[in-house]
Design a protein around this motif. Structure first.
Motif, PDB file in Angstrom:
ATOM      1  N   ILE A  73       0.838  -1.205   0.000  1.00 47.38           N
ATOM      2  CA  ILE A  73       0.000   0.000   0.000  1.00 47.38           C
ATOM      3  C   ILE A  73       0.870   1.250   0.000  1.00 47.38           C
ATOM      4  O   ILE A  73       0.629   2.187  -0.772  1.00 47.38           O
ATOM      5  N   LYS A  74       1.899   1.269   0.838  1.00 45.56           N
ATOM      6  CA  LYS A  74       2.800   2.430   0.868  1.00 45.56           C
ATOM      7  C   LYS A  74       3.505   2.605  -0.469  1.00 45.56           C
ATOM      8  O   LYS A  74       3.650   3.729  -0.960  1.00 45.56           O
ATOM      9  N   GLY A  75       3.954   1.494  -1.060  1.00 48.66           N
ATOM     10  CA  GLY A  75       4.609   1.569  -2.369  1.00 48.66           C
ATOM     11  C   GLY A  75       3.669   2.086  -3.438  1.00 48.66           C
ATOM     12  O   GLY A  75       4.065   2.876  -4.311  1.00 48.66           O
ATOM     13  N   SER A  76       2.410   1.665  -3.378  1.00 51.71           N
ATOM     14  CA  SER A  76       1.420   2.140  -4.340  1.00 51.71           C
ATOM     15  C   SER A  76       1.175   3.631  -4.176  1.00 51.71           C
ATOM     16  O   SER A  76       1.048   4.363  -5.157  1.00 51.71           O
ATOM     17  N   LEU A  77       1.108   4.074  -2.935  1.00 51.33           N
ATOM     18  CA  LEU A  77       0.879   5.498  -2.686  1.00 51.33           C
ATOM     19  C   LEU A  77       2.072   6.348  -3.099  1.00 51.33           C
ATOM     20  O   LEU A  77       1.908   7.513  -3.467  1.00 51.33           O
ATOM     21  N   LYS A  78       3.277   5.782  -3.058  1.00 53.37           N
ATOM     22  CA  LYS A  78       4.466   6.537  -3.449  1.00 53.37           C
ATOM     23  C   LYS A  78       4.466   6.877  -4.934  1.00 53.37           C
ATOM     24  O   LYS A  78       5.122   7.832  -5.348  1.00 53.37           O
ATOM     25  N   THR A  79       3.728   6.125  -5.733  1.00 53.82           N
ATOM     26  CA  THR A  79       3.688   6.412  -7.171  1.00 53.82           C
ATOM     27  C   THR A  79       2.775   7.585  -7.497  1.00 53.82           C
ATOM     28  O   THR A  79       2.759   8.052  -8.629  1.00 53.82           O
ATOM     29  N   LEU A  80       2.000   8.036  -6.500  1.00 47.78           N
ATOM     30  CA  LEU A  80       1.100   9.166  -6.716  1.00 47.78           C
ATOM     31  C   LEU A  80       1.765  10.462  -6.273  1.00 47.78           C
ATOM     32  O   LEU A  80       2.551  10.478  -5.327  1.00 47.78           O
ATOM     33  N   GLU A 136      -2.378  14.083  -6.028  1.00 50.14           N
ATOM     34  CA  GLU A 136      -3.209  12.894  -6.264  1.00 50.14           C
ATOM     35  C   GLU A 136      -3.512  12.165  -4.962  1.00 50.14           C
ATOM     36  O   GLU A 136      -4.623  11.656  -4.776  1.00 50.14           O
ATOM     37  N   LYS A 137      -2.554  12.133  -4.042  1.00 48.93           N
ATOM     38  CA  LYS A 137      -2.801  11.534  -2.728  1.00 48.93           C
ATOM     39  C   LYS A 137      -3.885  12.307  -1.995  1.00 48.93           C
ATOM     40  O   LYS A 137      -4.794  11.708  -1.403  1.00 48.93           O
ATOM     41  N   ILE A 146       1.025  -2.784 -13.410  1.00 49.77           N
ATOM     42  CA  ILE A 146       0.449  -1.451 -13.181  1.00 49.77           C
ATOM     43  C   ILE A 146      -1.024  -1.570 -12.792  1.00 49.77           C
ATOM     44  O   ILE A 146      -1.496  -0.887 -11.884  1.00 49.77           O
ATOM     45  N   GLU A 147      -1.752  -2.461 -13.477  1.00 54.13           N
ATOM     46  CA  GLU A 147      -3.164  -2.664 -13.158  1.00 54.13           C
ATOM     47  C   GLU A 147      -3.313  -3.144 -11.714  1.00 54.13           C
ATOM     48  O   GLU A 147      -4.165  -2.656 -10.970  1.00 54.13           O
ATOM     49  N   ALA A 148      -2.483  -4.097 -11.322  1.00 54.69           N
ATOM     50  CA  ALA A 148      -2.549  -4.617  -9.949  1.00 54.69           C
ATOM     51  C   ALA A 148      -2.241  -3.517  -8.937  1.00 54.69           C
ATOM     52  O   ALA A 148      -2.883  -3.425  -7.893  1.00 54.69           O
ATOM     53  N   LEU A 149      -1.272  -2.704  -9.271  1.00 51.99           N
ATOM     54  CA  LEU A 149      -0.865  -1.628  -8.371  1.00 51.99           C
ATOM     55  C   LEU A 149      -2.015  -0.676  -8.077  1.00 51.99           C
ATOM     56  O   LEU A 149      -2.278  -0.332  -6.921  1.00 51.99           O
ATOM     57  N   TYR A 150      -2.723  -0.263  -9.098  1.00 54.95           N
ATOM     58  CA  TYR A 150      -3.762   0.742  -8.923  1.00 54.95           C
ATOM     59  C   TYR A 150      -5.152   0.160  -8.675  1.00 54.95           C
ATOM     60  O   TYR A 150      -5.839   0.564  -7.749  1.00 54.95           O
ATOM     61  N   LEU A 151      -5.562  -0.765  -9.527  1.00 56.98           N
ATOM     62  CA  LEU A 151      -6.946  -1.226  -9.462  1.00 56.98           C
ATOM     63  C   LEU A 151      -7.156  -2.388  -8.502  1.00 56.98           C
ATOM     64  O   LEU A 151      -8.279  -2.660  -8.101  1.00 56.98           O
TER      65      LEU A 151
END
Length: 191
Positions: free
Chosen positions: A13-20, A24-25, A155-160
């Protein structure tokens, strides 16, 4: 074993949020709080249904209504209406709240999924550009399948599959805490 899973989940979750980006966060957290507000509409509609049930049960013996129900009816200025009209008003109001919450929740989740999909498409395009601009030595580090996976399903797994459920889960978790707190305040023995 369970803590390892939880640690990995938090890292994902933290890694996914770091891409925003920070904007966007902020947008994602704002959407989460809007969902929380919508969940509060569920709580309000359940309260209306509880008052409706109380009125329906006491029925003819209206003078024995609890003070809380009378204050509630007085707040909506329907205390002087007939029993049938009070029930109708409360039923219509609770149904409208539930319908509004459902429709608005669907529209909001649609926007969240579109936002995350567009963000995923942007990140995927950026990643493909970096892959195409990389030198041959860098490209040999991973297989073609790894690059395809990263640029598509990764990428799909990361976001969706990570961020979208987290937004919904967070709002529902806060609602559950709110329901529990309300139940403890209203009826500590049942809680």
């Amino acid at each position: 074993m369970n803590t390892k899973f939880n640690d990995k989940l938090v890292m994902l979750i933290k890694g996914s949020l770091k891409t925003l980006s920070s904007r966007e966060k902020t947008r994602l957290f704002l959407i989460t709080f809007i969902q929380l507000f919508l969940s509060l509409l569920d709580l309000i509609s359940l309260g209306l249904i509880a008052v409706l049930a109380s009125i329906a049960i006491t029925g003819v013996a209206r003078h024995e209504d609890s003070g809380l129900v009378n204050r509630f009816l007085n707040f909506f200025q329907i205390i002087n209406l007939t029993l049938q009209k009070q029930i109708a008003v409360l039923a219509i109001l609770s149904v409208l709240l539930i319908i509004f919450r459902g429709l608005f929740s669907i529209m909001l989740m649609n926007k969240v999924l579109k936002f995350l999909s567009y963000r995923g498409a942007y990140l995927s395009g950026t990643l493909i550009k970096k892959i195409l601009n990389a030198d041959l030595i860098t490209l040999k580090k991973y297989s073609t399948q790894d690059y395809v996976y990263l640029a598509t399903f990764g990428i799909e797994a990361l976001y969706l599959r990570i961020l979208a459920p987290v937004v919904t889960l967070l709002a529902d978790l806060i609602l559950l805490i709110g329901f529990t707190a309300t139940l403890i305040v209203v009826d500590p023995i049942s809680a």
